[in-house]
Design a protein around this motif. Sequence first.
Motif, PDB file in Angstrom:
ATOM      1  N   GLU A 138       0.843  -1.194   0.000  1.00 56.09           N
ATOM      2  CA  GLU A 138       0.000   0.000   0.000  1.00 56.09           C
ATOM      3  C   GLU A 138       0.877   1.242   0.000  1.00 56.09           C
ATOM      4  O   GLU A 138       1.953   1.272   0.602  1.00 56.09           O
ATOM      5  CB  GLU A 138      -0.916  -0.001   1.227  1.00 56.09           C
ATOM      6  N   SER A 139       0.399   2.275  -0.707  1.00 60.37           N
ATOM      7  CA  SER A 139       1.100   3.572  -0.805  1.00 60.37           C
ATOM      8  C   SER A 139       2.399   3.473  -1.602  1.00 60.37           C
ATOM      9  O   SER A 139       3.272   4.337  -1.455  1.00 60.37           O
ATOM     10  CB  SER A 139       1.372   4.160   0.594  1.00 60.37           C
ATOM     11  N   TRP A 140       2.520   2.424  -2.432  1.00 62.07           N
ATOM     12  CA  TRP A 140       3.648   2.324  -3.347  1.00 62.07           C
ATOM     13  C   TRP A 140       3.134   2.551  -4.764  1.00 62.07           C
ATOM     14  O   TRP A 140       1.937   2.519  -5.024  1.00 62.07           O
ATOM     15  CB  TRP A 140       4.310   0.942  -3.251  1.00 62.07           C
ATOM     16  N   GLU A 141       4.073   2.784  -5.696  1.00 60.73           N
ATOM     17  CA  GLU A 141       3.729   3.030  -7.086  1.00 60.73           C
ATOM     18  C   GLU A 141       4.577   2.177  -8.006  1.00 60.73           C
ATOM     19  O   GLU A 141       5.619   1.637  -7.601  1.00 60.73           O
ATOM     20  CB  GLU A 141       3.928   4.515  -7.432  1.00 60.73           C
ATOM     21  N   LYS A 142       4.111   2.082  -9.272  1.00 62.55           N
ATOM     22  CA  LYS A 142       4.864   1.384 -10.318  1.00 62.55           C
ATOM     23  C   LYS A 142       5.245   2.412 -11.382  1.00 62.55           C
ATOM     24  O   LYS A 142       4.432   2.743 -12.239  1.00 62.55           O
ATOM     25  CB  LYS A 142       4.025   0.272 -10.935  1.00 62.55           C
ATOM     26  N   PRO A 143       6.462   2.977 -11.335  1.00 61.74           N
ATOM     27  CA  PRO A 143       6.842   4.001 -12.321  1.00 61.74           C
ATOM     28  C   PRO A 143       6.892   3.436 -13.724  1.00 61.74           C
ATOM     29  O   PRO A 143       7.218   2.264 -13.938  1.00 61.74           O
ATOM     30  CB  PRO A 143       8.230   4.444 -11.855  1.00 61.74           C
ATOM     31  N   ASP A 144       6.569   4.283 -14.701  1.00 59.35           N
ATOM     32  CA  ASP A 144       6.576   3.849 -16.098  1.00 59.35           C
ATOM     33  C   ASP A 144       7.986   3.608 -16.617  1.00 59.35           C
ATOM     34  O   ASP A 144       8.196   2.773 -17.490  1.00 59.35           O
ATOM     35  CB  ASP A 144       5.884   4.900 -16.984  1.00 59.35           C
ATOM     36  N   SER A 145       8.959   4.343 -16.104  1.00 55.27           N
ATOM     37  CA  SER A 145      10.340   4.170 -16.565  1.00 55.27           C
ATOM     38  C   SER A 145      11.302   4.515 -15.432  1.00 55.27           C
ATOM     39  O   SER A 145      10.974   5.294 -14.535  1.00 55.27           O
ATOM     40  CB  SER A 145      10.624   5.060 -17.777  1.00 55.27           C
ATOM     41  N   THR A 146      12.485   3.915 -15.472  1.00 50.86           N
ATOM     42  CA  THR A 146      13.531   4.180 -14.492  1.00 50.86           C
ATOM     43  C   THR A 146      14.867   4.307 -15.219  1.00 50.86           C
ATOM     44  O   THR A 146      14.984   3.980 -16.391  1.00 50.86           O
ATOM     45  CB  THR A 146      13.621   3.044 -13.456  1.00 50.86           C
ATOM     46  N   LEU A 147      15.877   4.756 -14.501  1.00 51.87           N
ATOM     47  CA  LEU A 147      17.183   4.961 -15.131  1.00 51.87           C
ATOM     48  C   LEU A 147      17.818   3.652 -15.594  1.00 51.87           C
ATOM     49  O   LEU A 147      18.527   3.626 -16.595  1.00 51.87           O
ATOM     50  CB  LEU A 147      18.123   5.681 -14.147  1.00 51.87           C
ATOM     51  N   ASP A 148      17.583   2.551 -14.866  1.00 52.86           N
ATOM     52  CA  ASP A 148      18.224   1.292 -15.258  1.00 52.86           C
ATOM     53  C   ASP A 148      17.268   0.335 -15.969  1.00 52.86           C
ATOM     54  O   ASP A 148      17.625  -0.809 -16.247  1.00 52.86           O
ATOM     55  CB  ASP A 148      18.832   0.587 -14.034  1.00 52.86           C
ATOM     56  N   ASP A 149      16.035   0.797 -16.268  1.00 50.84           N
ATOM     57  CA  ASP A 149      15.072   0.013 -17.035  1.00 50.84           C
ATOM     58  C   ASP A 149      14.681  -1.313 -16.367  1.00 50.84           C
ATOM     59  O   ASP A 149      14.174  -2.211 -17.035  1.00 50.84           O
ATOM     60  CB  ASP A 149      15.591  -0.283 -18.446  1.00 50.84           C
ATOM     61  N   ALA A 150      14.907  -1.437 -15.064  1.00 55.02           N
ATOM     62  CA  ALA A 150      14.478  -2.642 -14.360  1.00 55.02           C
ATOM     63  C   ALA A 150      12.994  -2.532 -14.025  1.00 55.02           C
ATOM     64  O   ALA A 150      12.438  -1.438 -13.924  1.00 55.02           O
ATOM     65  CB  ALA A 150      15.294  -2.825 -13.081  1.00 55.02           C
ATOM     66  N   THR A 151      12.331  -3.686 -13.871  1.00 55.61           N
ATOM     67  CA  THR A 151      10.946  -3.686 -13.410  1.00 55.61           C
ATOM     68  C   THR A 151      10.949  -3.192 -11.971  1.00 55.61           C
ATOM     69  O   THR A 151      11.604  -3.797 -11.110  1.00 55.61           O
ATOM     70  CB  THR A 151      10.348  -5.106 -13.499  1.00 55.61           C
ATOM     71  N   THR A 152      10.231  -2.092 -11.705  1.00 60.53           N
ATOM     72  CA  THR A 152      10.408  -1.376 -10.436  1.00 60.53           C
ATOM     73  C   THR A 152       9.089  -1.018  -9.765  1.00 60.53           C
ATOM     74  O   THR A 152       8.108  -0.683 -10.426  1.00 60.53           O
ATOM     75  CB  THR A 152      11.199  -0.068 -10.679  1.00 60.53           C
ATOM     76  N   MET A 153       9.097  -1.082  -8.426  1.00 58.83           N
ATOM     77  CA  MET A 153       8.049  -0.467  -7.617  1.00 58.83           C
ATOM     78  C   MET A 153       8.738   0.275  -6.476  1.00 58.83           C
ATOM     79  O   MET A 153       9.842  -0.097  -6.048  1.00 58.83           O
ATOM     80  CB  MET A 153       7.063  -1.510  -7.085  1.00 58.83           C
ATOM     81  N   ARG A 154       8.102   1.348  -5.982  1.00 61.07           N
ATOM     82  CA  ARG A 154       8.744   2.169  -4.952  1.00 61.07           C
ATOM     83  C   ARG A 154       7.698   2.955  -4.178  1.00 61.07           C
ATOM     84  O   ARG A 154       6.538   3.052  -4.591  1.00 61.07           O
ATOM     85  CB  ARG A 154       9.737   3.133  -5.606  1.00 61.07           C
ATOM     86  N   THR A 155       8.135   3.522  -3.049  1.00 62.32           N
ATOM     87  CA  THR A 155       7.252   4.392  -2.289  1.00 62.32           C
ATOM     88  C   THR A 155       6.915   5.613  -3.124  1.00 62.32           C
ATOM     89  O   THR A 155       7.720   6.059  -3.950  1.00 62.32           O
ATOM     90  CB  THR A 155       7.918   4.821  -0.981  1.00 62.32           C
ATOM     91  N   VAL A 156       5.715   6.150  -2.922  1.00 56.98           N
ATOM     92  CA  VAL A 156       5.241   7.231  -3.782  1.00 56.98           C
ATOM     93  C   VAL A 156       5.999   8.525  -3.540  1.00 56.98           C
ATOM     94  O   VAL A 156       6.428   9.202  -4.481  1.00 56.98           O
ATOM     95  CB  VAL A 156       3.724   7.441  -3.575  1.00 56.98           C
ATOM     96  N   LEU A 157       6.169   8.907  -2.287  1.00 58.58           N
ATOM     97  CA  LEU A 157       6.783  10.195  -1.974  1.00 58.58           C
ATOM     98  C   LEU A 157       8.307  10.128  -2.055  1.00 58.58           C
ATOM     99  O   LEU A 157       8.924   9.186  -1.556  1.00 58.58           O
ATOM    100  CB  LEU A 157       6.356  10.652  -0.582  1.00 58.58           C
ATOM    101  N   SER A 158       8.894  11.119  -2.709  1.00 58.23           N
ATOM    102  CA  SER A 158      10.348  11.216  -2.799  1.00 58.23           C
ATOM    103  C   SER A 158      10.844  12.309  -1.858  1.00 58.23           C
ATOM    104  O   SER A 158      10.066  13.095  -1.330  1.00 58.23           O
ATOM    105  CB  SER A 158      10.765  11.523  -4.239  1.00 58.23           C
ATOM    106  N   TYR A 159      12.161  12.348  -1.672  1.00 60.88           N
ATOM    107  CA  TYR A 159      12.774  13.391  -0.839  1.00 60.88           C
ATOM    108  C   TYR A 159      14.152  13.704  -1.409  1.00 60.88           C
ATOM    109  O   TYR A 159      14.719  12.917  -2.174  1.00 60.88           O
ATOM    110  CB  TYR A 159      12.858  12.943   0.621  1.00 60.88           C
ATOM    111  N   ARG A 160      14.694  14.846  -1.022  1.00 61.67           N
ATOM    112  CA  ARG A 160      16.030  15.220  -1.510  1.00 61.67           C
ATOM    113  C   ARG A 160      17.078  14.363  -0.803  1.00 61.67           C
ATOM    114  O   ARG A 160      17.088  14.254   0.418  1.00 61.67           O
ATOM    115  CB  ARG A 160      16.292  16.708  -1.266  1.00 61.67           C
ATOM    116  N   CYS A 161      17.934  13.748  -1.614  1.00 57.23           N
ATOM    117  CA  CYS A 161      18.925  12.827  -1.062  1.00 57.23           C
ATOM    118  C   CYS A 161      19.833  13.561  -0.065  1.00 57.23           C
ATOM    119  O   CYS A 161      20.285  14.681  -0.342  1.00 57.23           O
ATOM    120  CB  CYS A 161      19.768  12.229  -2.173  1.00 57.23           C
ATOM    121  N   PRO A 162      20.136  12.950   1.089  1.00 58.78           N
ATOM    122  CA  PRO A 162      20.936  13.628   2.117  1.00 58.78           C
ATOM    123  C   PRO A 162      22.358  13.957   1.680  1.00 58.78           C
ATOM    124  O   PRO A 162      22.962  14.911   2.181  1.00 58.78           O
ATOM    125  CB  PRO A 162      20.922  12.636   3.285  1.00 58.78           C
TER     126      PRO A 162
END
Length: 309
Positions: A138-162
Amino acid sequence: MSNATPPGWYPDAGTPGTERWWDGVAWSAHTRPLGAVAPGPHQAYATQEFGAPQRPGGSTRIIVMTLAGLVVVGAAVTGAVLLGKDDGAAKPESPPSSSAPAPTDSAPSDTASPSAAPSDDPKVLVDQLNGITLPVPESWEKPDSTLDDATTMRTVLSYRCPGDSGNFCYHGTVTSRTASSTDLTSVEALAKEDIKTAADNAYEENSLGDRIHGGITSHQELASTSVTVAGRTGYLVRWRVTTGKGPGGYVQSLAFPSAVGSETPIIVRFAFDAGQDDLPVSLMDTITKGIRPVGDSATGGGVGSSIAP
């Protein structure tokens, strides 16, 4: 008015069901199926006024009767054709149907194949290439594309990398890919080799070479064990990593043979930021248990599964 029969296609009395070309003087060797093209007005007029030309040994009455049927076809859009009675002549048969094939509908079918159907379910991640599905938390997403073209799911909200505020990070990410860039065939060896790559990609450098968490300063192995995945024997390795900036996190490499084709091994990588209440390490185990072969109706294939953190 000339009594010569004009050139055209006329029924061939010697070969029923065909027409032969009359060049205005003699019959030619060219034939075609009867009724392939309706006769032109000049042909119908000439036949009624002058009579169709006869081949040697042919019957004028048979030709007239056959041509009358064609006239009905050609004149259907203009009106009925009245034919005079011919003493002793039989009524013409119904005109032959066109030999042209019925038009086909080239529009694609709206029915999706069973293997493709789960891809539309927001609760299921489908790796069609490797033939597996993964349940989406729940509260995850399936992006249409990623930098490495792998099949991906991730949390919806992003943040600025520390470690690099110009990049955006995600608290949780799971990717699936084919283990094609190695000669290793043992799933245990694959998982043990891949864990460092998984950790580096998540917390050392991204695919653009940016140190998004200030780099990994140390790691601790939490698990290294065999596990059953989608009915196959796999192996997982899990680390806790400490980073130069930020809270660090947990990474896992899971290797198991594909259920399709030549059973090329699959690598599923997990990366969860530490300190996130909605990302307990146990969620990695829950997702691992929910992996199914595509179209696995016996176990649901992951379809409709809902995983709460």
